[in-house]
Design a protein around this motif. Structure first.
Motif, PDB file in Angstrom:
ATOM      1  N   GLY A   1       0.776  -1.233   0.000  1.00 20.43           N
ATOM      2  CA  GLY A   1       0.000   0.000   0.000  1.00 20.43           C
ATOM      3  C   GLY A   1       0.802   1.275   0.000  1.00 20.43           C
ATOM      4  N   ILE A   2       2.115   1.193  -0.300  1.00 19.85           N
ATOM      5  CA  ILE A   2       2.959   2.393  -0.325  1.00 19.85           C
ATOM      6  C   ILE A   2       3.351   2.671  -1.777  1.00 19.85           C
ATOM      7  CG2 ILE A   2       5.118   3.433   0.462  1.00 19.85           C
ATOM      8  CD1 ILE A   2       5.003   1.564   2.881  1.00 19.85           C
ATOM      9  N   ASP A   3       3.131   3.882  -2.238  1.00 21.26           N
ATOM     10  CA  ASP A   3       3.408   4.222  -3.631  1.00 21.26           C
ATOM     11  C   ASP A   3       4.891   4.502  -3.849  1.00 21.26           C
ATOM     12  OD1 ASP A   3       0.832   3.877  -4.521  1.00 21.26           O
ATOM     13  OD2 ASP A   3       0.251   5.957  -4.176  1.00 21.26           O
ATOM     14  N   ASN A   4       5.684   3.466  -3.634  1.00 16.45           N
ATOM     15  CA  ASN A   4       7.132   3.537  -3.864  1.00 16.45           C
ATOM     16  C   ASN A   4       7.624   2.166  -4.312  1.00 16.45           C
ATOM     17  OD1 ASN A   4       6.783   5.765  -1.451  1.00 16.45           O
ATOM     18  ND2 ASN A   4       8.429   6.317  -2.863  1.00 16.45           N
ATOM     19  N   ARG A   5       8.897   2.098  -4.621  1.00 17.39           N
ATOM     20  CA  ARG A   5       9.490   0.860  -5.136  1.00 17.39           C
ATOM     21  C   ARG A   5      10.347   0.210  -4.059  1.00 17.39           C
ATOM     22  NH1 ARG A   5      10.212   4.980  -8.840  1.00 17.39           N
ATOM     23  NH2 ARG A   5       8.757   4.870 -10.579  1.00 17.39           N
ATOM     24  N   PHE A   6      10.309  -1.128  -4.011  1.00 18.27           N
ATOM     25  CA  PHE A   6      11.040  -1.879  -3.002  1.00 18.27           C
ATOM     26  C   PHE A   6      11.682  -3.105  -3.664  1.00 18.27           C
ATOM     27  CE2 PHE A   6       7.646   0.409  -0.937  1.00 18.27           C
ATOM     28  CZ  PHE A   6       8.230   0.923   0.217  1.00 18.27           C
ATOM     29  N   ASN A   7      12.977  -3.294  -3.423  1.00 17.56           N
ATOM     30  CA  ASN A   7      13.710  -4.425  -3.990  1.00 17.56           C
ATOM     31  C   ASN A   7      14.428  -5.155  -2.855  1.00 17.56           C
ATOM     32  OD1 ASN A   7      15.112  -6.194  -5.706  1.00 17.56           O
ATOM     33  ND2 ASN A   7      16.827  -4.760  -5.878  1.00 17.56           N
ATOM     34  N   PRO A   8      13.863  -6.284  -2.369  1.00 20.52           N
ATOM     35  CA  PRO A   8      14.429  -6.956  -1.195  1.00 20.52           C
ATOM     36  C   PRO A   8      15.423  -8.068  -1.527  1.00 20.52           C
ATOM     37  CG  PRO A   8      12.273  -7.859  -1.676  1.00 20.52           C
ATOM     38  CD  PRO A   8      12.548  -6.835  -2.741  1.00 20.52           C
ATOM     39  N   VAL A   9      16.399  -8.241  -0.625  1.00 29.06           N
ATOM     40  CA  VAL A   9      17.221  -9.454  -0.577  1.00 29.06           C
ATOM     41  C   VAL A   9      17.078  -9.994   0.842  1.00 29.06           C
ATOM     42  CG1 VAL A   9      18.821  -8.779  -2.382  1.00 29.06           C
ATOM     43  CG2 VAL A   9      19.304  -8.111  -0.028  1.00 29.06           C
ATOM     44  N   ASN A  10      17.331 -11.276   1.022  1.00 26.14           N
ATOM     45  CA  ASN A  10      16.959 -11.934   2.278  1.00 26.14           C
ATOM     46  C   ASN A  10      18.130 -12.656   2.908  1.00 26.14           C
ATOM     47  OD1 ASN A  10      15.950 -15.081   2.943  1.00 26.14           O
ATOM     48  ND2 ASN A  10      15.091 -13.485   4.239  1.00 26.14           N
ATOM     49  N   ILE A  11      18.199 -12.588   4.245  1.00 28.84           N
ATOM     50  CA  ILE A  11      19.097 -13.433   5.022  1.00 28.84           C
ATOM     51  C   ILE A  11      18.375 -13.772   6.321  1.00 28.84           C
ATOM     52  CG2 ILE A  11      20.317 -11.463   6.053  1.00 28.84           C
ATOM     53  CD1 ILE A  11      22.852 -13.242   6.037  1.00 28.84           C
ATOM     54  N   GLY A  12      18.320 -15.039   6.652  1.00 29.79           N
ATOM     55  CA  GLY A  12      17.555 -15.455   7.828  1.00 29.79           C
ATOM     56  C   GLY A  12      16.100 -15.046   7.672  1.00 29.79           C
ATOM     57  N   ASP A  13      15.579 -14.361   8.673  1.00 34.82           N
ATOM     58  CA  ASP A  13      14.203 -13.858   8.611  1.00 34.82           C
ATOM     59  C   ASP A  13      14.172 -12.343   8.422  1.00 34.82           C
ATOM     60  OD1 ASP A  13      12.843 -16.335   8.959  1.00 34.82           O
ATOM     61  OD2 ASP A  13      13.389 -16.301  11.086  1.00 34.82           O
ATOM     62  N   ASP A  14      15.285 -11.795   7.957  1.00 33.96           N
ATOM     63  CA  ASP A  14      15.384 -10.362   7.699  1.00 33.96           C
ATOM     64  C   ASP A  14      15.457 -10.088   6.201  1.00 33.96           C
ATOM     65  OD1 ASP A  14      15.432  -9.608  10.409  1.00 33.96           O
ATOM     66  OD2 ASP A  14      17.590 -10.027  10.532  1.00 33.96           O
ATOM     67  N   PHE A  15      14.890  -8.953   5.830  1.00 31.27           N
ATOM     68  CA  PHE A  15      14.935  -8.517   4.439  1.00 31.27           C
ATOM     69  C   PHE A  15      15.635  -7.162   4.369  1.00 31.27           C
ATOM     70  CE2 PHE A  15      11.388 -11.379   4.852  1.00 31.27           C
ATOM     71  CZ  PHE A  15      11.498 -12.189   3.731  1.00 31.27           C
ATOM     72  N   TYR A  16      16.655  -7.101   3.544  1.00 31.90           N
ATOM     73  CA  TYR A  16      17.350  -5.841   3.276  1.00 31.90           C
ATOM     74  C   TYR A  16      16.797  -5.313   1.960  1.00 31.90           C
ATOM     75  CZ  TYR A  16      20.514  -6.903   7.090  1.00 31.90           C
ATOM     76  OH  TYR A  16      21.031  -7.177   8.342  1.00 31.90           O
ATOM     77  N   VAL A  17      16.276  -4.101   2.008  1.00 34.48           N
ATOM     78  CA  VAL A  17      15.459  -3.601   0.901  1.00 34.48           C
ATOM     79  C   VAL A  17      15.988  -2.269   0.390  1.00 34.48           C
ATOM     80  CG1 VAL A  17      13.117  -3.043   0.159  1.00 34.48           C
ATOM     81  CG2 VAL A  17      13.467  -4.688   2.028  1.00 34.48           C
ATOM     82  N   SER A  18      16.248  -2.215  -0.902  1.00 34.61           N
ATOM     83  CA  SER A  18      16.567  -0.949  -1.561  1.00 34.61           C
ATOM     84  C   SER A  18      15.248  -0.289  -1.950  1.00 34.61           C
ATOM     85  CB  SER A  18      17.423  -1.194  -2.802  1.00 34.61           C
ATOM     86  OG  SER A  18      17.569  -0.006  -3.548  1.00 34.61           O
ATOM     87  N   THR A  19      15.070   0.982  -1.560  1.00 37.34           N
ATOM     88  CA  THR A  19      13.783   1.631  -1.804  1.00 37.34           C
ATOM     89  C   THR A  19      13.937   3.136  -1.995  1.00 37.34           C
ATOM     90  OG1 THR A  19      11.574   2.040  -0.893  1.00 37.34           O
ATOM     91  CG2 THR A  19      13.385   1.888   0.681  1.00 37.34           C
ATOM     92  N   ASP A  20      13.004   3.711  -2.748  1.00 36.15           N
ATOM     93  CA  ASP A  20      12.937   5.169  -2.871  1.00 36.15           C
ATOM     94  C   ASP A  20      11.877   5.740  -1.923  1.00 36.15           C
ATOM     95  OD1 ASP A  20      10.696   4.232  -4.209  1.00 36.15           O
ATOM     96  OD2 ASP A  20      10.878   5.622  -5.890  1.00 36.15           O
ATOM     97  N   TYR A  21      11.394   4.933  -0.998  1.00 38.85           N
ATOM     98  CA  TYR A  21      10.433   5.401   0.003  1.00 38.85           C
ATOM     99  C   TYR A  21      11.126   6.405   0.923  1.00 38.85           C
ATOM    100  CZ  TYR A  21       7.380   5.137   4.142  1.00 38.85           C
ATOM    101  OH  TYR A  21       6.570   5.431   5.217  1.00 38.85           O
TER     102      TYR A  21
END
Length: 719
Positions: free
Chosen positions: A312-332
């Motif tokens: 529901g956020i009008d931005n872009r999100f590109n995640p990578v994952n390790i364990g149960d965490d997500f590292y996300v590149s975003t313009d939010y």
């Protein structure tokens, strides 16, 4: 209200009006040159006449007539006959270009070299694409160990008689025992999907039919495939159990989610995280996505539902994952992008933690290899790669040999083996193996291209656009190239869809420079080189900024005596083909020749064909009364007027373009040929196997590029 001279006042023209139109056409035709004159003494008769069948319509109070709508029907006998006639006319031109055989011979030497892709590691094995010098297609290989012998798994060269069928690696099982691969015909986007038993080198009985897929992943237990398939209703994620009928495939995601209906503008991708814990589902709304929702299904609990991660956020999100965490590149909240950390289940943005903050340089890529974050950024369109610990502390960077382009780092989150490539206009791509633990770098693959980079130079300049905006541009040439205002120059650009146009190797560019020509590539607004603000400055009602940036680049080259208008060639494809359409209709006097490839040109009807509706998030749509006026104002097809003097133009497209409908090039070629008042050639280059995606054979590629270069060089090398 009427838009141009051929606008009609009625939906069905009455006989008196038709008679007047025909009389005007006859009078205009009498003023057209009796002979077409190409560069270096080439002569042709006038282009083949195309029948005019006016279709008039009223759109938001504006009357518009389309004389060539009948050419939209690619399968009609009349359209096929028109294509055949046009190709014969184009061939009559190309057969007179004396340098073409020489171009094809040199291109063959530049292209027919051993070629590798970046490898993917699975279970101690390394899978990659490789093409031998005399082969037409890249095939799929595997190595046991980083320095092992290359073993052929899938030979693409045996898949079709004309060798225009290509293959791609879609997924590989964790242990390297199963390979999922696709094959596609020519340049089409669609592929058929197969599963290979690596040890036996045999396909399993299961396969997926040819379609447009947005992600294909083997399940962790290797008993099935998750895939996203595009249909008329949108893209939908399914699970296919191996050995079961495809009719029984389970719907995982699509159509609607928690009461929210999903449709054709929801482009749903799918993939399994490196640790096999999660099935990630991405919902990108439009191209480029104005909003990306991310969902996950915990594969450790097969009955668990798909859950929201970002929604529901009008931005872009590109995640990578390790364990149960997500590292996300975003313009939010960060137009130049930042990297945030999201723990599975933390859907509230207030719980998200910034790991790498936004900076002056735009973040263009993120990867997680060997427990470290590799962040790719652009500093004035020059690649920089920084290395971070998972807490956001910078621990190093990758050094590159010279001005050029590096890929994102690739590899596995639990492996120290990483790979990246580096290239530029004057440096063929080299793939490097990087040891994450030690920082040591070695060459994994380097093609033996017969090109001496030491004889050439690459630099970057900044010029001023119409509204005062500073725009960067790369310029490459032989060292000491003449700047006498007469040197043939090739100006290529794109300007849209957040595409970063960095310096990459191209045999086409290499050949041009070897002849003494200058190659220039500006980074127009609409791209992502300076983040989302740069992108927004070239989309929707601001699209004219893109064109103005390009015209300013052309004027810079002329003012600085790199070339002049007669010797300046323009080239662009797809969205860049739209740019070429604007060039020929807004400033034809700036160019000696224009190559317009796989173009988008009818901006009033583009959303009605193939996947055109996806691009309304970039351009807008004529269906919208507020967006219609600015689209009409720059739409190339609607800005061709009788008596315009065009430079030499060659439109290129093909039946296998399943992304931008070839109807754009067909209609525009017919219209420009009819209305052109100059004696320059207007050509249509049409191939049945060519399309938007890569995939044609090397033989076909050499031929197509040779045709394009023969046209551009012949028209701009004339003294």
């Amino acid at each position: 209200m009427h838009f141009h001279e051929r606008s009609a006042k009625t939906i069905a023209p009455m006989k008196p009006l038709l008679a007047i139109v025909l009389l005007a056409m006859c009078l205009y035709a009498a003023d057209k040159p009796a002979q077409v004159k190409g560069g270096n003494g080439i002569t042709l008769p006038p282009p083949p006449a195309t029948e005019i069948k006016p279709v008039a319509e009223m759109i938001h109070g504006v009357s518009i007539t389309d004389n060539y709508r009948w050419l939209e029907d690619a399968k009609s006998p009349d359209t096929r006959a028109w294509i055949d006639t046009q190709m014969k006319y184009t061939e009559s031109y190309l057969s007179q270009v004396k340098i073409r055989p020489e171009i094809a011979e040199r291109l063959s030497k530049l292209i027919k070299v051993e070629e590798y892709s970046t490898p993917a590691e699975r279970g101690g094995k390394y899978f990659f694409m490789k093409r031998l010098p005399e082969e037409n297609q890249s095939s799929i290989y595997v190595r046991d160990g980083i320095h092992g012998q290359d073993q052929l798994l899938v030979d693409a060269n045996k898949m079709s008689a004309d060798q225009n069928t290509s293959v791609t690696i879609d997924d590989i099982s964790q242990d390297g025992s199963l390979l999922v691969y696709g094959d596609r015909a020519g340049g089409a986007d669609e592929e058929a999907v197969h599963i290979l038993d690596v040890a036996k080198k045999q396909d399993l009985a299961d396969s997926l039919p040819s379609a447009r897929y947005f992600g294909i992943s083997l399940s962790p237990d290797k008993q099935g495939i998750y895939y996203s398939k595009v249909n008329d209703q949108g893209s939908i994620v399914y699970y296919h159990k191996l050995g079961a009928p495809s009719a029984n495939d389970e719907l995982i995601f699509g159509k609607e989610f928690e009461g929210e209906k999903l449709g054709p503008m929801d482009l749903i991708g799918v993939g399994i995280t490196d640790n096999q814990r999660y099935l990630l589902i991405y919902n990108s709304q439009g191209v480029p996505a104005k909003r990306v929702d991310v969902y996950a299904k915990d594969l450790r609990q097969p009955s668990s539902p798909v859950k929201k991660i970002i929604h529901g956020i009008d931005n872009r999100f590109n995640p990578v994952n390790i364990g149960d965490d997500f590292y996300v590149s975003t313009d939010y909240q960060a137009p130049n992008y930042r990297v945030i950390k999201i723990h599975f289940g933390d859907t509230d943005p207030k719980q998200w933690k910034t790991i790498v903050p936004e900076g002056k340089d735009v973040i263009s890529g993120i990867s997680l290899v060997g427990g470290k974050l590799f962040i790719t950024s652009l500093h004035d369109v020059v690649t920089q790669t920084r290395i971070f610990a998972l807490d956001g502390k910078q621990t190093g960077e990758i050094k590159y040999p010279t001005l050029g382009s590096a890929s994102d780092m690739s590899g596995r989150e639990n492996s120290d083996h990483a790979f990246y490539s580096f290239q530029s206009f004057i440096s063929p791509p080299t793939i490097y193996h990087y040891d994450v633990k030690t920082g040591a770098t070695e060459v994994f693959a380097r093609p033996n291209v017969p090109f001496n980079a030491d004889d050439f130079e690459l630099k970057q300049v900044f010029y001023t656009s119409k509204d005062g905006t500073k725009v960067p541009m790369f310029i490459a040439s032989k060292k000491g190239a003449k700047r006498d205002g007469k040197t043939p120059a090739l100006l290529y650009a794109y300007g849209g869809f957040l595409v970063n146009l960095t310096p990459v190797w191209s045999p086409r560019i290499a050949w041009w420079m070897e002849q003494g020509g200058i190659y220039a590539q500006p980074n127009l607004r609409g791209g992502g080189e300076y983040g989302e603000k740069w992108h927004q400055a070239g989309m929707f009602e601001h699209k004219q900024n893109v064109f103005d940036d390009y015209f300013a680049a052309a004027q810079y080259l002329i003012n600085e005596k790199y070339t002049d208008a007669q010797h300046l060639a323009a080239r662009g494809g797809s969205n860049g083909g739209l740019l070429m359409g604007a060039a020929m209709t807004q400033h034809p006097e700036l160019f000696g020749a224009i190559s317009c490839g796989y173009p988008l040109l009818d901006m009033i009807r583009f959303q009605n064909f193939l996947v055109g509706k996806w691009w309304t998030s970039e351009y807008g749509s004529s269906d919208n009364a507020e967006q219609f006026p600015y689209l009409l104002k720059y739409s190339p097809y609607h800005n061709v007027k009788p008596g315009m003097k065009f430079p030499a133009v060659m439109f290129t497209t093909g039946d296998s373009d399943t992304r931008v409908d070839p109807l754009h090039a067909r209609k525009m070629a017919a219209l420009v040929q009819h209305d052109n008042a100059s004696d320059r050639p207007i050509l249509m280059h049409y191939q049945t196997v060519s399309g938007h995606s890569a995939g044609v054979s090397v033989t076909q590629e050499v031929s197509d590029i040779a045709d394009d270069l023969a046209f551009l060089w012949n028209e701009t090398s004339t003294n």
